[in-house]
Motif scaffolding. Sequence first.
Motif, short mmCIF file in Angstrom:
data_model
loop_
_atom_site.label_atom_id
_atom_site.label_comp_id
_atom_site.label_asym_id
_atom_site.label_seq_id
_atom_site.Cartn_x
_atom_site.Cartn_y
_atom_site.Cartn_z
N CYS A 178 0.85 -1.19 0.00
CA CYS A 178 0.00 0.00 0.00
C CYS A 178 0.89 1.25 0.00
O CYS A 178 1.95 1.27 0.64
N ARG A 187 0.20 3.93 1.43
CA ARG A 187 0.01 4.73 2.65
C ARG A 187 0.45 3.99 3.92
O ARG A 187 0.43 4.57 5.00
N CYS A 188 0.71 2.66 3.79
CA CYS A 188 1.16 1.90 4.96
C CYS A 188 1.90 0.66 4.47
O CYS A 188 2.12 0.51 3.26
N ARG A 194 0.89 -2.50 4.68
CA ARG A 194 0.04 -3.66 4.37
C ARG A 194 0.04 -3.95 2.86
O ARG A 194 0.33 -3.06 2.06
N CYS A 251 -4.28 -0.64 0.38
CA CYS A 251 -4.68 -1.84 1.11
C CYS A 251 -6.18 -1.73 1.41
O CYS A 251 -6.79 -0.69 1.18
N HIS A 287 -7.23 1.25 3.79
CA HIS A 287 -7.09 2.58 3.17
C HIS A 287 -8.05 2.76 2.01
O HIS A 287 -8.55 3.86 1.77
ZN LIG Z 1 -2.67 1.01 3.65
#
Ligand SMILES: [Zn+2]
Length: 312
Positions: free
Chosen positions: A3, A5-6, A8, A22, A25
């Motif tokens: 992802c 943004r993270c 995952r 993910c 998100h």
């Molecule tokens: Zn994420």
Amino acid sequence: MECDRCARPAVVDRPYAGDHLCDPHLAETVRDRFQRTLRRQLPRFRGRTVGVALSGGKDSAVALALTHAYFARRPGVEVVALTVDEGIRGYRPKTIRSAKALTRSLRVRHVIVRAERELSTTTDAAALRLLGTPPCSYCGVWRRQLLNRAARDAGADALVLGFNLDDLAQTVLMNVARGDVARIGRMAPHSRRQDGLVPRVAPLAEVPEREVFLYARGAGLPFDHAECPYAGRASRNVFRETVWRLEEALPGTRQSLLRSREAILDLLDASGDAFGAPQRCEECGEPSTGVRCRACEYRRVLAAPVMGVAVS
Ligand SMILES: [Zn+2]
Ligand code: SF4
Ligand SMILES: [Zn+2]
């Protein structure tokens, strides 16, 4: 793929946004886009009742769940689910079961209107008689009318539809291809009130179909995957494939088609009368762009001895 943004794993690749997301998100962006769009389509909403068209498929299931969550903070507003049973054996009963499971779990009032009772016919019965007409032509017209009537009877101040970004992009392209600009003015989401019509809004307008599906699955919403047995005959299929190809070659095409619609609406607004202002059907009293509405026209064709005549 991770992802953006993270850490995952990503479940979706969004070329139009240039990112991978993910499950959590993606869910967050779906909720954000839904809320932002609903606020824009229903500014300063002071109504007491919101109808949600619920077919039992993924789009309307997400629309109902998110509308319910959105208005949960406003105790004076009731959300009512409205389902039309067009009478399609082997298909609609299954989707209605999913619709009932969802409304029970959300504790939302659920109204089911049946074409057989309201119109004295069903899509199955009409398909057997109108052999030369694609069933979606009359089925869609009847369903829109029954939904509007059900929303009005429920006292709804707005009707939420589950149309996603792909649906709306296809509809814009279809109407342009048919040279029917006035219909672009009348399609949901409505930017202005039309006499006799409960204003229809489409808060999933910015969410592509795939993301709606992933959201529904991730949220564990009950919905049915069944495809209508008549769907293969719909002219929309050509536009669905065209929009897919365009989007693949030129990411962002679906959003551009929606922006084109807004530009056309501005031009229609400026010209004043290009919407084809609704009158009342002389037969049923429902809003109509002609002397008789298309729902009544189809019922007439059905009652006539000559079969397979298309209504323009
Ligand atoms: Zn994420
Ligand atoms: S696919 Fe066509 S026939 Fe089937 S429910 Fe939808 S509008 Fe009706
Ligand atoms: Zn009519």
